[in-house]
Enzyme design. Structure first.
Site, PDB file in Angstrom:
ATOM      1  N   ALA A  28       9.008 -36.961  52.105  1.00 22.33           N
ATOM      2  CA  ALA A  28       8.081 -35.835  51.970  1.00 22.33           C
ATOM      3  C   ALA A  28       7.801 -35.527  50.508  1.00 22.33           C
ATOM      4  O   ALA A  28       6.649 -35.319  50.105  1.00 22.33           O
ATOM      5  CB  ALA A  28       8.645 -34.601  52.676  1.00 22.33           C
ATOM      6  N   ARG A 294      16.335 -36.188  73.368  1.00 23.15           N
ATOM      7  CA  ARG A 294      17.686 -36.315  72.820  1.00 23.15           C
ATOM      8  C   ARG A 294      18.631 -35.235  73.323  1.00 23.15           C
ATOM      9  O   ARG A 294      19.818 -35.498  73.548  1.00 23.15           O
ATOM     10  CB  ARG A 294      17.622 -36.288  71.286  1.00 23.15           C
ATOM     11  CG  ARG A 294      16.981 -37.527  70.701  1.00 23.15           C
ATOM     12  CD  ARG A 294      16.806 -37.416  69.203  1.00 23.15           C
ATOM     13  NE  ARG A 294      16.292 -38.678  68.653  1.00 23.15           N
ATOM     14  CZ  ARG A 294      16.004 -38.852  67.364  1.00 23.15           C
ATOM     15  NH1 ARG A 294      16.148 -37.860  66.510  1.00 23.15           N
ATOM     16  NH2 ARG A 294      15.563 -40.023  66.949  1.00 23.15           N
TER      17      ARG A 294
END
Length: 466
Positions: A28, A294
């Site tokens: 990022a 998940r």
């Protein structure tokens, strides 16, 4: 092959002023810096560690994106609405919808931007909770993280963007409500104030900070983590001191498949399951749809109360997910020429394991997983010896909470207003993922919102300079 030169700049070359300072050297941060520099800004990156790349280095599976040329080349017909819905459902419908809408409508352009920067994600794999193959990865099927980080680092070198390592951001300076500088500390020069018009915080999450975990999710304190040592929430503290607020801090993702039997913790990438691996209990039987989200896979493993579970796959899957070669090289993988011997090594019931694999292979022929509803069209049968097994247990993987931002990546204060000149992107920002992050969305978030941060800072500085 020439040795790769890491883009670390001597602290002696530090300037007194930059248009933009980026804190953090992961995907990022580098993306934001590159995009901002291409829009005419004088940019610098500060990284507190000597090691570069943060958790981005550890990403293994891919970068989710939709409506890409890569998907069409692989005969995958996808759309933004489906991407939105999968992420919305996966996050328990608690995602920040403003961020989510921006995210799904800018994934294709992010893939194209990487392509234009010599970072080619031209292969696809699947991740849990996604209804289509959206996880873009390198053509050689290698781990996306290290490939992406090195590609972005090369761009820093090409563009002469300075990156100062072992330099800690101490405090964001403000005047009249606007960011005016950053106080840093470097062991060679000590503390120093650098003037700047804007700061992008891209320092990642807080999975390595026991104090913050105790405050926000004490029930997880006993778990290990897949995160690198620098994931200590420093950027969040930096932002709060500068007037920003935090959101969703109690939302912490536990990754279901992590090998923890050695002195190190190794995440076993979701792509192993995406290519067709199955999870079995000690009886050698499947117990969950391996490609659900998940949080659900983690809950199913915990409910076994068997000290984890075992991931089972064959040579075909190993060839489709080359990161397995690394897992094997560090001693995480059990190998056998047949399932009977594999069961012995993995301490599983051999007869039931053989029956489980046979039933799974039948699912590939019929296209129906009657037991758990897994979409078998994305997987492959387990029929090519040798066979492999990895013992796994859940571990802390990702902190969904962080700095509150809007779709412009502007940091938001308690009254809902922006903190002028302060931006955040990547895992340090909260809200996008809701209750649970879908695999493949973290790298996508880093690039999509990293680019947005660079763009919006350039726009902000143009307005300031009018």
């Amino acid at each position: 092959m020439a040795k790769f030169i890491f883009p670390v700049t001597s602290i002696n070359d530090l300037k007194e002023n930059y248009d933009l300072i980026v804190v953090g050297s992961g995907a990022a941060g580098m993306t934001a810096a590159i995009q901002a520099q291409e829009l005419g800004l004088h940019v610098a990156i500060f990284e507190k560690l000597s090691a570069l790349g943060g958790n981005s280095n550890r990403a293994s599976t891919g970068m989710n994106a939709t409506e890409t040329l890569v998907q069409l080349a692989n005969h995958v017909i996808d759309d933004q609405d489906s991407f939105y819905e999968d992420t919305w459902q996966g996050g328990g419908k608690t995602n920040n919808q403003e961020l989510l809408s921006y995210f799904v409508t800018h994934s294709e352009s992010a893939i194209n931007w990487l392509e234009n920067h010599d970072i080619h994600l031209t292969d696809l794999t699947a991740t849990g909770g996604m209804s289509q193959k959206r996880a873009h990865r390198p053509d050689n099927k290698s781990a996306v993280g290290s490939y992406l980080v090195k590609g972005l680092q090369k761009q820093l070198l090409i563009k002469n963007i300075p990156l100062f390592s072992e330099t800690t951001a101490i405090k964001i300076m403000k005047q009249d409500g606007q960011v005016t500088g950053l106080k840093i500390n470097n062991r060679e020069i000590g503390e120093k104030k650098i003037t700047t018009k804007a700061v992008v915080i891209a320092t990642g999450g807080f999975a390595q900070n026991k104090t913050m975990l105790k405050k926000y999710a004490p029930e997880l304190l006993q778990l290990k983590t897949t995160n690198h040592p620098g994931a200590t929430g420093d950027g969040m503290k930096l932002a709060v001191t500068a007037g920003a607020t935090l959101v969703d801090m109690h939302k912490i993702q536990v990754h279901p498949t992590v090998q923890q039997d050695t002195n190190h913790v190794y995440l076993i990438g979701e792509g192993v399951r995406g290519e067709g691996a199955i999870l079995v209990n000690q009886a050698g039987q499947r117990f969950v749809n391996e490609m659900t989200t998940r949080d659900k896979v983690t809950a199913a493993i915990d409910n076994l109360q068997e000290d984890g579970a075992t991931l089972v796959f064959d040579q075909g899957i190993r060839e489709a997910f080359p990161a397995i070669n690394f897992y094997d090289s560090v001693g995480l993988v059990m190998t056998a020429e047949n399932l009977t011997d594999l069961a012995k090594k993995a301490h599983l019931d051999s007869e039931k394991l053989i029956a489980t694999v046979a039933k799974w292979n039948d699912c590939q022929l019929t296209g129906i997983d009657a037991d758990f509803g897994r979409e078998t069209k994305k997987a492959r049968s387990l029929a090519l010896p040798p066979y492999y097994a990895v013992h796994i247990k859940p571990a802390i993987h990702y902190t969904m909470g962080g700095i509150r931002i809007n779709k412009l990546t502007e940091a938001i204060n308690e009254t809902g207003d922006k903190v002028s000149g302060l931006y955040a992107a990547g895992e340090v920002a909260g809200g996008l993922h809701g209750d649970n992050r879908i695999g493949g969305n973290s790298i996508a978030e880093a690039v999509i919102f990293g680019r947005q941060a660079g763009i919006q800072v350039a726009k902000y500085i143009r307005e300031v300079n009018k």
